[in-house]
Write an enzyme that holds these catalytic residues in place. Structure first.
Site, short mmCIF file in Angstrom:
data_model
loop_
_atom_site.label_atom_id
_atom_site.label_comp_id
_atom_site.label_asym_id
_atom_site.label_seq_id
_atom_site.Cartn_x
_atom_site.Cartn_y
_atom_site.Cartn_z
N GLU A 441 68.45 94.99 12.86
CA GLU A 441 69.23 93.80 12.52
C GLU A 441 70.63 94.20 12.06
OE1 GLU A 441 69.32 90.56 8.83
OE2 GLU A 441 67.55 91.80 9.18
N ASP A 514 65.81 93.51 7.64
CA ASP A 514 65.90 93.54 6.18
C ASP A 514 64.65 92.94 5.54
OD1 ASP A 514 68.39 94.56 6.50
OD2 ASP A 514 69.48 92.72 6.01
N ASP A 516 64.00 90.65 3.55
CA ASP A 516 64.31 89.36 2.92
C ASP A 516 63.93 88.25 3.89
OD1 ASP A 516 66.28 89.43 4.88
OD2 ASP A 516 67.92 89.75 3.47
N ASP A 518 65.82 86.21 5.73
CA ASP A 518 66.52 86.27 7.02
C ASP A 518 65.93 87.34 7.92
OD1 ASP A 518 68.24 84.20 6.48
OD2 ASP A 518 69.84 85.47 5.70
#
Length: 659
Positions: A441, A514, A516, A518
């Site tokens: 990403e 990541d 998280d 997103d």
């Protein structure tokens, strides 16, 4: 867990940290952590101040004395830290202000230092804050002055001692077990190498090394006492390092050139190493520095240096009509080079507090311009040596091209004669076994992953961000999506309709996003893409999700990576209860250092992966079950109520799925 949050949140809740308290509370913000690398950085900061005195022309001798495993003393014969009362701090000497106040010192004033390697008023005070004891002795203004400190605070007033004609600064400090742990000790070999490096980077400065003999074991192969002195700086050191090795250049190519506007200078030394048969040697190295600070991750000075050397060789090849010289790239030139480049600059900019990568864009241009003429003159003045270098580098270029052709033939499939995307950093191993494609990403994380990977087996493909949701978009939009179609080309085995396992280019496809929301969203979109377009990849056990950590906990010399908030709270209340723990939260993969990303997420020895699986097919060659298609369609479709219902019904069943 009991809710202890103060919901009122008023002025009384605002905490103000005074003096050096922020350093002790969050040492990682100032020296990068509390591990072995961090406490070995402390003497570097003190010595950098002495080196700055030497570079400015005020010191000729520096002594590094490793007194015991936790205590070191550094002395110079420079001007000595000022001891008069500071005009802005009545009742305090300049010495006390410098050692107890962040962002104080002579590094902000270009009239005092043209260039400096210290942390610009941070270094000495940070070392003081992280020391159980610091004793400072100053010789200046006709007397000897002394003051003691502990953990950033004075433990005695500054006192005037005997009269003296000497001048200079002596700082002795003991690293603090409260910060670094009881097992924190200085390694003599590391301090010895640091002292030697500072000497050859500061031409004409004598560095005296003294070490308690009880700290030295036979396997260290270092003396208890010696002097380092390199009147010609990096050239003398490189000659010493390579004197007994076969090399093309009979004389080291070295020099020093000032930058424009009196902003600094560059010093360099270079030679080409060979083995006994005249082939490229594995003993080459390239070290770079800025203001005597080792720039481990390189930077713009390295770029400028490499560009000047590479272009000079290609220009010479063109001059002597060697057409093969045009195939040369920087990697060929520096494949077997032993080189040092050292810049001194008034306003250096670094990536990271501990200065491991120089980032000033203008320094690349300054360095390249500084090297261009001396290098071209060097080659032109000795055609015999120049021709030997040219032939040597062309042979390396030809070997690289042949190797690349062999790899392309080995990895190429009949349907993949098209050119791979420029963003793909492919692996070099022949065949599929053991190879991995990381889909990453973002460009920032992609850059870090490229540094962290095993180049032989791990390929990196960075994505711009959130990819197209193929479940809720039309076939026309999917067909027009360049990024997803590039993924199909890279993986190589086709799509659901024309899938061919024999054409698969990698054994594992790993989605690395990541830790998280997103990141999870992007991973979900990619899983939906693979399910819809190439489900055979999942059925074959080739698709995985990486598991980057959310936190890093450091307690003394021990570091632990943590994946969830729940695990963090558990460790804080059990293993690390009532202990000083430094907690770092990783906001994204791009914020990790390459070694951290390698250790936690990419190395097969230490990482954790989740394998993506589908329910088994009903019989050989049958389509996916209706239930699976319905679930994927509802979860990735346009109606959020289906997702909400699924989450509320199934959240209680989530469990650890790591493999």
């Amino acid at each position: 867990m009991t809710d202890t949050v103060n919901h009122s949140y008023d002025a009384a809740d605002i905490q103000v940290l005074e003096g050096l308290e922020p350093v002790r509370l969050r040492p990682g913000m100032y020296i990068g952590g509390t591990d072995e690398k961090a406490w070995h950085h402390l003497p570097v900061e003190i010595m950098d101040n002495s080196i700055d005195e030497a570079v400015a022309g005020f010191a000729k001798k520096i002594t590094v004395n490793l007194i015991d495993a936790k205590t070191i003393e550094i002395t110079d014969d420079g001007r000595g830290i000022p001891v008069a009362e500071h005009p802005k701090f009545p009742g305090k000497s300049a010495l006390e202000v410098i050692l107890t106040t962040l962002h104080s010192g002579g590094k902000f004033n270009n009239n005092v230092y043209k260039t400096s390697g210290g942390l610009h008023g941070v270094g000495s005070s940070v070392v003081n804050a992280l020391s159980a004891e610091m004793i400072v002795t100053i010789s200046r203004d006709g007397y000897e002055w002394r003051q003691t400190f502990s953990r950033g605070k004075p433990t005695s007033p500054m006192t005037r001692g005997d009269a003296t004609k000497n001048h200079g600064t002596k700082i002795r400090f003991t690293i603090d077990d409260e910060i670094f742990g009881a097992n924190a000790v200085f390694k003599p070999v590391k301090i010895y190498r640091m002292a030697r490096a500072k000497s050859f980077l500061s031409r004409g400065v004598r560095v005296c090394w003294i070490c308690n003999p009880d700290l030295i074991t036979e396997d260290m192969n270092i003396p208890a006492q010696t002097d380092f002195y390199y009147p010609n700086g990096v050239a003398d050191f490189l000659d010493e390092k390579t004197r007994d090795k076969p090399r093309i250049l009979p004389k080291i190519f070295s020099g020093t050139v000032d930058f424009p506007d009196d902003s600094g200078r560059v010093e360099w030394a270079l030679t080409f190493l060979t083995d006994e048969n005249g082939a490229a040697s594995d003993d080459g190295f390239f070290s770079s520095y800025c203001n005597t600070i080792a720039t481990i991750d390189g930077g713009t000075h390295e770029s400028g240096f490499k560009s000047a050397i590479t272009r000079g060789i290609k220009a010479y090849g063109e001059k002597v009509n060697a057409k093969a010289a045009q195939t040369i790239i920087s990697d060929d030139v520096f494949d077997s080079v032993a080189a040092i480049v050292s810049v001194f600059y008034k306003t250096p900019q670094f990536l990271g507090q501990t200065k491991e990568k120089l980032s000033n864009p203008e320094i690349a241009r300054y360095t390249e311009n500084a090297l261009r003429d001396p290098w071209e003159i060097f080659l032109a003045s000795d055609p015999k040596t120049a021709n030997a270098i040219l032939e040597f580098v062309i042979n390396l270029a030809n070997a690289r091209i042949r190797t690349k052709q062999v790899k392309e033939i080995a990895r190429k499939t009949p349907t993949k004669r098209i050119r791979m995307p420029a963003k793909l950093a492919d692996c070099s191993k022949h065949g599929v076994d053991g190879t991995e494609l990381f889909i990453v990403e973002g460009e920032s994380a992609g850059g870090t992953a490229k540094q962290a990977r095993d180049r032989a087996t791990q390929a990196i493909m960075p994505l711009r961000g959130k990819v197209l949701n193929v479940i809720s978009n039309s076939d026309e939009r999917f067909s027009a999506n360049k990024e997803l179609n590039e993924l199909i080309d890279i993986i190589g085995a086709g799509t659901a309709r024309d899938w061919d396992d024999s054409k698969l280019r990698y054994e594992k496809i790993i989605v690395m996003t990541d830790a998280d929301v997103d990141g999870s969203h992007i991973a979900s979109l990619l899983m939906a893409f693979f399910y819809q377009v190439m489900p055979q990849l999942i059925y074959g056990g080739h698709l995985y999700l990486s598991c980057p950590p959310l936190y890093k906990l450091t307690c003394g010399t021990e570091s632990v990576y943590v994946d969830t908030d729940e695990e963090l709270e558990q460790l804080k209340n059990t293993k690390y209860k009532n202990k000083r723990v430094e907690i770092s939260r990783f906001k994204g993969l791009g914020e990790m250092m390459p070694n951290q990303l390698r250790e936690t997420t990419m190395s097969p020895k230490t990482r954790r992966l989740i394998r993506v699986e589908l329910p088994p097919r009903t019989d050989e060659g049958a389509e996916d079950t209706e239930k699976t298609r319905t679930i994927v369609s509802e979860l990735m479709g346009k109606k959020p109520e289906f997702r909400f219902r699924f989450i509320t019904e199934h959240a209680q069943f989530v469990k650890d799925l790591f493999v």
